[in-house]
Scaffold this active site. Sequence first.
Site, mmCIF file in Angstrom:
data_model
loop_
_atom_site.group_PDB
_atom_site.id
_atom_site.type_symbol
_atom_site.label_atom_id
_atom_site.label_comp_id
_atom_site.label_asym_id
_atom_site.label_seq_id
_atom_site.Cartn_x
_atom_site.Cartn_y
_atom_site.Cartn_z
ATOM 1 N N ASP A 120 -2.277 -1.445 -1.795
ATOM 2 C CA ASP A 120 -2.100 -2.823 -2.239
ATOM 3 C C ASP A 120 -2.127 -2.877 -3.762
ATOM 4 O O ASP A 120 -3.177 -2.708 -4.378
ATOM 5 C CB ASP A 120 -3.206 -3.728 -1.668
ATOM 6 C CG ASP A 120 -2.958 -5.181 -2.048
ATOM 7 O OD1 ASP A 120 -2.113 -5.819 -1.382
ATOM 8 O OD2 ASP A 120 -3.554 -5.664 -3.040
ATOM 9 N N LYS A 150 3.219 -7.520 -6.045
ATOM 10 C CA LYS A 150 3.129 -8.987 -6.161
ATOM 11 C C LYS A 150 3.899 -9.466 -7.389
ATOM 12 O O LYS A 150 3.845 -8.839 -8.448
ATOM 13 C CB LYS A 150 1.662 -9.413 -6.258
ATOM 14 C CG LYS A 150 0.820 -8.829 -5.126
ATOM 15 C CD LYS A 150 -0.632 -9.250 -5.143
ATOM 16 C CE LYS A 150 -1.442 -8.428 -4.153
ATOM 17 N NZ LYS A 150 -2.151 -7.297 -4.744
#
Length: 375
Positions: A120, A150
Amino acid sequence: MSFSQKYQQLPTVDKDAGEQESLQRKDPRKRRFPLFVIAIIVIMCASLPCIRMIRSRGFWAACHASPQRHSSTLAKLPSHYTLPSGDKIPSVALGVWQASKGEVGNAVTTALAAGYRHIDGAWIYRNEEEVGQAIKTSSVPREELWLTSKLWNTFHAPEDIEAALDQSLSMLGTEYLDLYLIHWPIAFKKEGNNILDEDLTADPYPTWQKLEELVDKGKIRNIGISNFNIRRIQNLTANKLKYQPAVNQVELNFWNPQPELLKWSKENGLLLEAYSPLGSNQQVGNSLSVPEVKNVACKLGITPAQVIISWSVQRGTIVLPKSVTASRIVENLEVFEIPQEDFELLEKAAASHPPQRVVNPSMGWKLPFDVFDGQ
Ligand SMILES: NC(=O)c1ccc[n+]([C@@H]2O[C@H](COP(=O)([O-])OP(=O)(O)OC[C@H]3O[C@@H](n4cnc5c(N)ncnc54)[C@H](OP(=O)(O)O)[C@@H]3O)[C@@H](O)[C@H]2O)c1
């Protein structure tokens, strides 16, 4: 037939060996030796969980009583969740926020060797290049990996999104992302320092439409959101979306367990990802010292960190513990099913104090509102 007569009838392979054997049988000290070795092995195996706990938490913080169970007797929790796209996302990831340059590569290498298949990351963590290098030097095929990145607040304008994505792809050394999230429901103007773009913050649909386009282009397999509360999710999903958000990545830990958001998300088929599951740098010590957490750890023969990470998966969320310490990286991947009564005890303990966030940048960004307000 007496026992000694029967004993004499046992087959012998050769005479000398048989003599040796009967000599040994006559010496009670030698007869007890194998039992002694077996006893030592059993004691060592039984104390392994405690040794692990002592190594990870320090001697005085380890169990007062010996563990009642060994982790090998505990059931495993689901290793994956299935997203609306049909893709299977691993339930435990290595988080790489605040994993600085020079250490993040080793952390990723250790994690991949330990069996992690989910990383992540984010553009703003400023370490995607080193993450990409570590992935490249590992022997893990790309299709076995789950890579999340992101979209940063400065790039919400549809015309800026593809270039930002391409930068992440290039740094990670990959042609596609498994998951791309809108990092915050806050858009900044490209110029200036954290100047709010009110229109794109109030209405993230144009940003979402561009992300949908990039899914169709094959650069992203799944799109999702992060730090969205229910009001903001509904504001987005009120539009006619081509792809629903696959996940919402939010803070979930002992201090901020958000049971209402979890319940609502389950009812609405939206998978949550638990960030800062250990309470981040500021709260990790307190999280691992919670009496209920320590008691369950002792009872199950696992570490307090494993209790919290397992609890997160058992709540039905993906969990993203960050560590740059090799032994902790290995430890954090092992999740176990917590017996129902202990699970409920943890749930109750987490909800028994006022919620307290560790991550809230509203003031730092000088927003005229709290980003989480209006749940
Ligand atoms: N979407 C978002 O806005 C957002 C916000 C925050 C976080 N995240 C994601 O969530 C991930 C995790 O959150 P986080 O980094 O805030 O916090 P966290 O995972 O809750 O805690 C990390 C801290 O715990 C320590 N630690 C890890 N495992 C341990 C263990 N087994 N025993 C003792 N200490 C342990 C780490 O130390 P060492 O590293 O020194 O071992 C580090 O200090 C991030 O890396 C990021 O991927 C996303």
